[in-house]
Design a protein around this motif. Structure first.
Motif, PDB file in Angstrom:
ATOM      1  N   ARG A  10       0.893  -1.174   0.044  1.00 18.46           N
ATOM      2  CA  ARG A  10      -0.143   0.045  -0.078  1.00 18.46           C
ATOM      3  C   ARG A  10       0.681   1.140   0.027  1.00 18.46           C
ATOM      4  N   SER A  63      -4.479   7.037  -1.294  1.00 19.86           N
ATOM      5  CA  SER A  63      -4.779   5.474  -1.243  1.00 19.86           C
ATOM      6  C   SER A  63      -5.489   4.966  -2.125  1.00 19.86           C
ATOM      7  N   ASP A  72      -3.972   3.084  -4.956  1.00 19.25           N
ATOM      8  CA  ASP A  72      -3.456   1.773  -4.528  1.00 19.25           C
ATOM      9  C   ASP A  72      -4.403   0.703  -5.285  1.00 19.25           C
TER      10      ASP A  72
END
Length: 451
Positions: A144, A302, A305
């Motif tokens: 991540r 985020s 990802d």
């Protein structure tokens, strides 16, 4: 080479050490150096006490941003070689010293000490501190990377939300030189203590470490995640690096064009309408944009990802161009439309910063990603001049021609649309890095063991 307790070899994490301690370590540094975005709090007090004009009072901040880009570019290799503890320690020393020297400058009436202290020495702390945790976070979170770098770089965007009210409360309504000097002194001491939490806590993973159950993927169609490594020296020889340089530069130019002039821009836009915007509301608009800048750094990175780095930059650049077009076409007919478009554009601005380290990792591997990131940040230095220059010069020219309201910014917005389209094309041209630039297998581990 870092020696003793600062050396990379001294901070290899033991088995069972949790990687979730690294983001707080990174945040302690980024929340501190993010104070740079709150420099405007000191501008008016300095102008009154040291008899400066607006251009002079902005010099420490401008030099700080220039030094950020230069120190990140030239210091990136040292950061990779010596490790994050060394880098965070150097950042702390420079950033805190910058405040202490500035305190001396105000107390003695020597403004050049403020410029050299905050802008020069403190600016080096900004650059080294900004890139110090990036490579380490990516190594700890290969599953991540966007989320991990987003957490830290969100701190840089949000640092002003803490520093601005804190600094304002210390300065009061009509500060004297002694009050300003004391504020600088306290800032230097407090930030030194807070940043020490970062360099004392940070650890690097063992060379063979990886998250339980995780295996690297290769997806050249969307994410272009590579299992190979490319050195910083080779990375700048690739077209991929320069495509990303254009992407970052133009995405930042488009965002900072609004951010730098947000308060007078919204006042100008709606001055002649039935619902003009006052000074207090304009300040609230600036705070709202800062919040979007901060949240965008975590939310969008985020998201990358999941959807891939190339796709998220398609959103930043493509949707960003559409939003600028909406503002240009609707002009001052809807305050809500203007504010919402600006909010999303600023979230893309923040997201572009936090997503690019993971994009670099996808293309060039983890070997010297921090050094590569440092070199890429020269795009920020260029954009930091280009964005405000475009908006301010055109607004001044249009005002001199007798125009007002949205007409002051129409041409600027169309230029921003053009730049975002160029950035979109550059992103589309990014392809996997050719094998001739790859490091031999095991070269990264060997280099780290020698450092």
């Amino acid at each position: 080479m870092a020696l003793g307790f600062l050396a990379r070899s001294r901070i290899v994490a033991p088995p069972g050490w949790t990687r979730w301690l690294v983001p707080p370590a990174a945040l302690s540094v980024h929340l501190s150096i993010g104070q740079a975005y709150a420099w405007s709090v000191f501008k008016t007090p300095l102008e009154k006490t040291l008899h400066l004009n607006g251009t002079q009072s902005s010099l420490p901040f401008q030099l700080g941003i220039v030094m950020l880009g230069l120190s990140a570019a030239f210091g990136g290799t040292l950061v990779e070689r010596n490790g994050p503890r060394w880098a965070m320690f150097v950042s702390m020393c420079c950033f805190a010293s910058g405040f202490l020297i500035s305190a001396l400058g105000v107390a003695t009436g020597q403004f050049w000490l403020v410029v050299v202290g905050y802008g020069g020495i403190g600016g080096i702390g900004l650059g080294i501190g900004y890139i110090s945790p990036v490579s380490t976070l990516i190594k700890w979170f290969p599953d991540r990377p966007g989320m991990a770098t987003g957490i830290a770089i969100m701190g840089f965007g949000g640092g002003a939300l803490i520093a601005s009210p804190w600094s304002s409360s210390m300065l009061g309504t009509n500060p004297a030189a002694g009050t300003i000097a004391t504020a600088f002194l306290v800032h230097g001491i407090v930030y030194a203590v807070f940043m020490s939490m970062g360099w004392l806590l940070v650890r690097v993973p063992a060379d063979d470490w990886k998250p339980a159950g995780w295996e690297p993927k290769t997806d050249h169609g969307v994410a272009m995640i590579t299992t190979a490594n490319v050195s910083a020296a080779n990375a700048i020889k690739t077209p991929q690096f320069w495509c990303l340089w254009i992407v970052l530069c133009f995405n930042v130019t488009a965002g900072i064009g609004i951010l730098e002039k947000a308060s007078p821009m919204i006042v100008d836009f709606f001055k002649s309408t039935s619902t003009p915007v006052g000074t207090a509301a304009a300040a609230g608009f600036v705070a709202l944009l800062s919040l979007c800048n901060m949240l965008g750094r975590f939310v969008w990175s985020s998201t990358s990802d999941v959807v891939g780095r190339k796709n998220i930059y398609r959103t930043y650049l493509g949707v960003g161009a559409v939003l600028y077009l909406v503002i240009a076409l609707t002009q001052n007919s809807s305050k809500l439309v203007f504010i919402l478009c600006a909010m999303v554009i600023l979230s893309f601005y923040g997201g572009g910063f936090s997503t690019v380290p993971a994009y670099l990792k996808d293309l060039f591997g983890t070997y010297q990603v921090g050094a590569i990131h440092g070199r890429l940040l020269t795009a920020w230095s260029v954009a930091g001049v280009l964005g405000p220059l475009i908006v301010n010069r055109i607004a001044d020219s249009e005002k001199a021609a007798g125009k007002s309201g949205p007409a002051l910014y129409q041409l600027s917005f169309y230029i921003m649309i053009g730049l975002l389209v160029v950035g979109f094309v550059a992103n589309e041209l990014v392809r996997p890095v050719r094998e001739k630039y790859h490091e031999p297998v095991g070269a990264g581990a060997a280099a780290r063991s020698e450092a």
